[in-house]
Design a protein around this motif. Structure first.
Motif, PDB file in Angstrom:
ATOM      1  N   THR A   1      96.300  -5.887 -21.516  1.00 46.90           N
ATOM      2  CA  THR A   1      96.507  -5.769 -19.932  1.00 46.90           C
ATOM      3  C   THR A   1      97.722  -5.827 -19.465  1.00 46.90           C
ATOM      4  O   THR A   1      98.595  -6.425 -20.474  1.00 46.90           O
ATOM      5  CB  THR A   1      95.505  -6.781 -19.193  1.00 46.90           C
ATOM      6  N   ILE A   2      98.149  -5.483 -18.373  1.00 44.16           N
ATOM      7  CA  ILE A   2      99.592  -5.460 -18.007  1.00 44.16           C
ATOM      8  C   ILE A   2      99.562  -6.010 -16.204  1.00 44.16           C
ATOM      9  O   ILE A   2      98.713  -5.468 -15.645  1.00 44.16           O
ATOM     10  CB  ILE A   2     100.482  -4.162 -18.021  1.00 44.16           C
ATOM     11  N   LYS A   3     100.341  -6.959 -16.251  1.00 43.09           N
ATOM     12  CA  LYS A   3     100.486  -7.279 -14.684  1.00 43.09           C
ATOM     13  C   LYS A   3     101.041  -6.079 -13.766  1.00 43.09           C
ATOM     14  O   LYS A   3     101.821  -5.400 -14.054  1.00 43.09           O
ATOM     15  CB  LYS A   3     101.711  -8.445 -14.600  1.00 43.09           C
TER      16      LYS A   3
ATOM     17  N   THR B   1     103.078   1.494 -14.877  1.00 44.28           N
ATOM     18  CA  THR B   1     102.136   1.987 -16.232  1.00 44.28           C
ATOM     19  C   THR B   1     102.106   3.602 -15.826  1.00 44.28           C
ATOM     20  O   THR B   1     101.492   3.816 -14.832  1.00 44.28           O
ATOM     21  CB  THR B   1     100.838   1.187 -16.231  1.00 44.28           C
TER      22      THR B   1
ATOM     23  N   ASP C   1     106.256   4.667 -17.981  1.00 41.43           N
ATOM     24  CA  ASP C   1     106.043   2.969 -18.036  1.00 41.43           C
ATOM     25  C   ASP C   1     107.169   2.359 -17.918  1.00 41.43           C
ATOM     26  O   ASP C   1     108.695   2.864 -18.210  1.00 41.43           O
ATOM     27  CB  ASP C   1     105.558   3.040 -19.593  1.00 41.43           C
TER      28      ASP C   1
ATOM     29  N   VAL D   1     106.561  -1.962 -21.200  1.00 38.90           N
ATOM     30  CA  VAL D   1     105.115  -1.370 -21.384  1.00 38.90           C
ATOM     31  C   VAL D   1     105.182  -0.215 -22.306  1.00 38.90           C
ATOM     32  O   VAL D   1     104.571  -0.170 -23.273  1.00 38.90           O
ATOM     33  CB  VAL D   1     104.632  -0.995 -20.269  1.00 38.90           C
TER      34      VAL D   1
ATOM     35  N   LEU E   1      96.340   0.190 -23.487  1.00 35.68           N
ATOM     36  CA  LEU E   1      96.180  -0.375 -22.007  1.00 35.68           C
ATOM     37  C   LEU E   1      94.642  -0.359 -21.420  1.00 35.68           C
ATOM     38  O   LEU E   1      94.041   0.568 -21.434  1.00 35.68           O
ATOM     39  CB  LEU E   1      97.304   0.099 -21.054  1.00 35.68           C
TER      40      LEU E   1
ATOM     41  N   LYS F   1      95.378  -3.265 -15.088  1.00 34.84           N
ATOM     42  CA  LYS F   1      96.258  -4.058 -14.642  1.00 34.84           C
ATOM     43  C   LYS F   1      95.577  -5.296 -14.007  1.00 34.84           C
ATOM     44  O   LYS F   1      94.796  -5.546 -13.420  1.00 34.84           O
ATOM     45  CB  LYS F   1      96.988  -3.123 -13.471  1.00 34.84           C
TER      46      LYS F   1
ATOM     47  N   SER G   1     102.005 -14.530 -12.237  1.00 37.95           N
ATOM     48  CA  SER G   1     101.209 -13.671 -13.299  1.00 37.95           C
ATOM     49  C   SER G   1      99.740 -14.358 -13.674  1.00 37.95           C
ATOM     50  O   SER G   1      99.241 -14.641 -14.479  1.00 37.95           O
ATOM     51  CB  SER G   1     101.665 -13.728 -14.669  1.00 37.95           C
TER      52      SER G   1
ATOM     53  N   ASP H   1      98.791 -10.012 -22.219  1.00 43.24           N
ATOM     54  CA  ASP H   1      99.387  -9.441 -21.200  1.00 43.24           C
ATOM     55  C   ASP H   1     100.862  -9.618 -21.061  1.00 43.24           C
ATOM     56  O   ASP H   1     101.490 -10.422 -21.936  1.00 43.24           O
ATOM     57  CB  ASP H   1      98.767 -10.055 -19.951  1.00 43.24           C
ATOM     58  N   ILE H   2     101.697  -8.998 -20.271  1.00 39.70           N
ATOM     59  CA  ILE H   2     103.137  -9.095 -20.304  1.00 39.70           C
ATOM     60  C   ILE H   2     103.466  -9.447 -18.827  1.00 39.70           C
ATOM     61  O   ILE H   2     102.792  -8.712 -17.799  1.00 39.70           O
ATOM     62  CB  ILE H   2     103.931  -7.916 -20.575  1.00 39.70           C
TER      63      ILE H   2
ATOM     64  N   HIS I   1     109.948  -3.026 -13.402  1.00 41.90           N
ATOM     65  CA  HIS I   1     109.147  -4.074 -12.781  1.00 41.90           C
ATOM     66  C   HIS I   1     109.673  -3.963 -11.257  1.00 41.90           C
ATOM     67  O   HIS I   1     110.751  -3.508 -10.867  1.00 41.90           O
ATOM     68  CB  HIS I   1     109.769  -5.349 -13.193  1.00 41.90           C
TER      69      HIS I   1
END
Length: 536
Positions: free
Chosen positions: A137-139, A144, A164, A168, A178, A181, A220, A235-236, A268
């Protein structure tokens, strides 16, 4: 560009209209798969891993709980398919996310398609990279491509990035898939105020998997909760004042805030540039330290967009000789009342010091108290010195009118510093950074709490970040190490007295010495057992 996936808030039970979901796997099915994985894992160490991945030391045998490193090895060995891994993690998310509200947007349809493609490529002997087939998953603050990325602000509630974020793109190029989120406060900087630090007006608050009434910390927080619960291999997250480290502590996982500007911030929602440029760092959040070692170098290095990112070589933590290290530690920031560090936290830090005393050259209870206090004060002045105008600019950029209540309250009567006062605080910060480097010449490692307490109740004022001192407050805790830019790894080192809530510690080192941070964190993890399966 692929069709954007539809938001599915965790509090809802309805599926996405264009996709049918399988029923979550039964415990029997998971155990059957676990037995197959256990039988296969004995052969993984002998299989050549891509890009010289170190052999996993993780003893977990369930797909959803093993390290990303171990899972990648099993996929590489042909013992588990990417599709099996993706289905196992989707099933886990469906079984726990209504309780956690951690994953706020899914990309299951695309994940299934990518897993099938990865398996076909593997059958031909084509491997994307060291994360081939590993679900993540990604914050939600990181762009994305093709998947709605809100940054938890109303102005972006239907925003679909065209590409991305750099980090990512790098983990996807390495083969990661992925799944969705994860929840964060607005712009990662503005929560609802007085409650969970992973909360916003779009999706509400995330919940801690060890106690659903407790905070995940933030920003996060959704990432920390879903990784801890076995809903993603990793996750990041992003860390501006403790936003990786607080959730790692509250949710009992491992997380790294790399040295400032090692990892590009491109894509970001609060990226690079400006007076706070060096405070923001991105890094992976995992159940095991070995995954931090695997993933951090993948996302590191210049992308020729983030103007500050530095091409500093990565040093393998396996080359660190623990026996030669000099360690300093502290258990308390001197605060009183609600902000005081509790006895459970002190006990855990002292236990870590005791473990290290038998394995390193020296362990000394010491901290640069005065410098850290001064640095914390300078940071506080800088972060609010423009009257939060930087926050207003973000809201205007994304056409958000209904902003975070926490920030709205601060904008009512902002205390704006003069230009001279801002410059003075900036100079004071830089002077403290130099003084801290001079102090650190005497040590290789500094160990301290992440927060004054374990995870606190969500709806208790001051409990959002784990205690009155909080993940982001208190001089020896998190925010000061965003100001210095030093690398920090958090690892679970113990539990509250009742055994229910995790307690992490910070392993802090001088700039660019992630190798030492990770080597020491691995040692601590081996002693404590690290991450433990939550009760949900």
């Amino acid at each position: 560009m692929s069709k954007p996936e539809t938001a599915v808030p965790a509090v809802a039970h309805h599926p996405v209209a264009h996709e049918s979901f399988p029923e979550p796997r039964s415990r029997r099915e998971f155990l059957g798969l676990a037995r197959a994985v256990a039988a296969a894992s004995a052969t993984v160490a002998s299989v050549a891993a891509p890009r010289a991945i170190a052999a996993s030391t993780d003893i977990s045998n369930e797909l959803i709980y093993m390290s990303a490193t171990k899972l990648a090895g099993l996929i590489r060995a042909g013992k588990v398919s990417a599709s099996e891994a993706v289905e196992a993690y989707i099933a886990r998310q469906l079984s726990v996310n209504d309780m956690l509200n951690a994953v706020v947007m899914n990309s299951y349809a695309r994940a299934r398609a990518e897993a099938k493609a990865a398996d076909k490529a593997a059958a031909r002997g084509n491997w994307m990279g060291p994360l081939h087939g590993v679900p993540m998953t990604i914050k939600d603050s990181l762009d994305t491509e093709g998947v709605i990325t809100t940054g938890a602000t109303y102005g972006r509630q239907q925003f679909v990035p065209k590409k991305d974020a750099t980090v990512v793109a790098r983990v996807r190029k390495a083969g990661a898939i992925l799944l969705g989120k994860t929840n964060t406060p607005e712009f990662t900087l503005g929560g609802l105020g007085g409650i969970s630090a992973a909360s916003n007006l779009l999706y509400g608050s995330s919940h801690n998997p060890y106690d659903l009434t407790r905070s995940t910390a933030g920003s996060s927080g959704g990432a920390g909760a879903i990784v801890a619960a076995g809903g993603a291999a990793f996750d990041i997250g992003s860390d501006w004042g403790g936003s990786i480290r607080g959730p790692a502590h509250n949710n009992g996982i491992a997380g790294i805030k790399p040295t400032s500007v090692r990892v590009p911030r491109t894509g970001h929602i609060v990226d690079y540039g400006g007076i706070f440029d060096l405070w923001q760092q991105l890094g992976p959040m995992t159940r095991r330290v070995e995954d931090l070692t695997l993933i951090t170098p993948i996302i590191s290095g210049p992308d020729f967009h983030d103007a500050s990112c530095a091409p500093v070589p990565w040093v393998d933590p396996a080359t660190v000789d623990i026996k030669k290290l000099k360690v300093a530690f502290c258990v308390d920031n001197g605060a009183t009342g609600q902000g005081a560090t509790d006895e459970d936290t002190k006990k855990v830090v002292r236990q870590v010091a005791a473990w290290l005393s038998g394995a390193t050259t020296s362990v000394t209870e010491a901290a640069p108290t005065d410098v850290l206090k001064t640095l914390s004060a300078a940071r506080s002045k800088l972060s609010s010195g423009d009257g939060y105008a930087y926050y207003k600019r973000l809201a205007e950029k994304w056409h958000t009118e209904n902003i975070s209540p926490q920030r709205k309250a601060q904008l009512v009567d902002p205390k704006v510093l003069s230009t001279a006062e801002m410059v003075e605080a900036w100079e004071q910060q830089d002077e403290c950074k130099s003084r801290l480097l001079a102090w650190m010449k005497n040590y290789d490692v500094f160990v301290c709490p992440v927060s004054g307490k374990p995870a606190q109740p969500i709806d208790v004022p001051g409990g959002a970040m784990g205690g009155g001192a909080g993940a982001g407050g208190g001089w020896p805790y998190t925010g000061v190490f965003n100001s210095t830019g030093w690398p920090v790894v958090v690892v679970r080192a113990g539990s509250s007295a009742d055994g229910k809530l995790p307690i992490g510690v910070q392993i802090v080192c001088a700039p660019w010495r992630e190798d030492i941070c990770l080597a020491v964190a691995s040692f601590v993890e081996a002693q404590s057992g690290g991450w433990k399966q939550p009760p949900i």
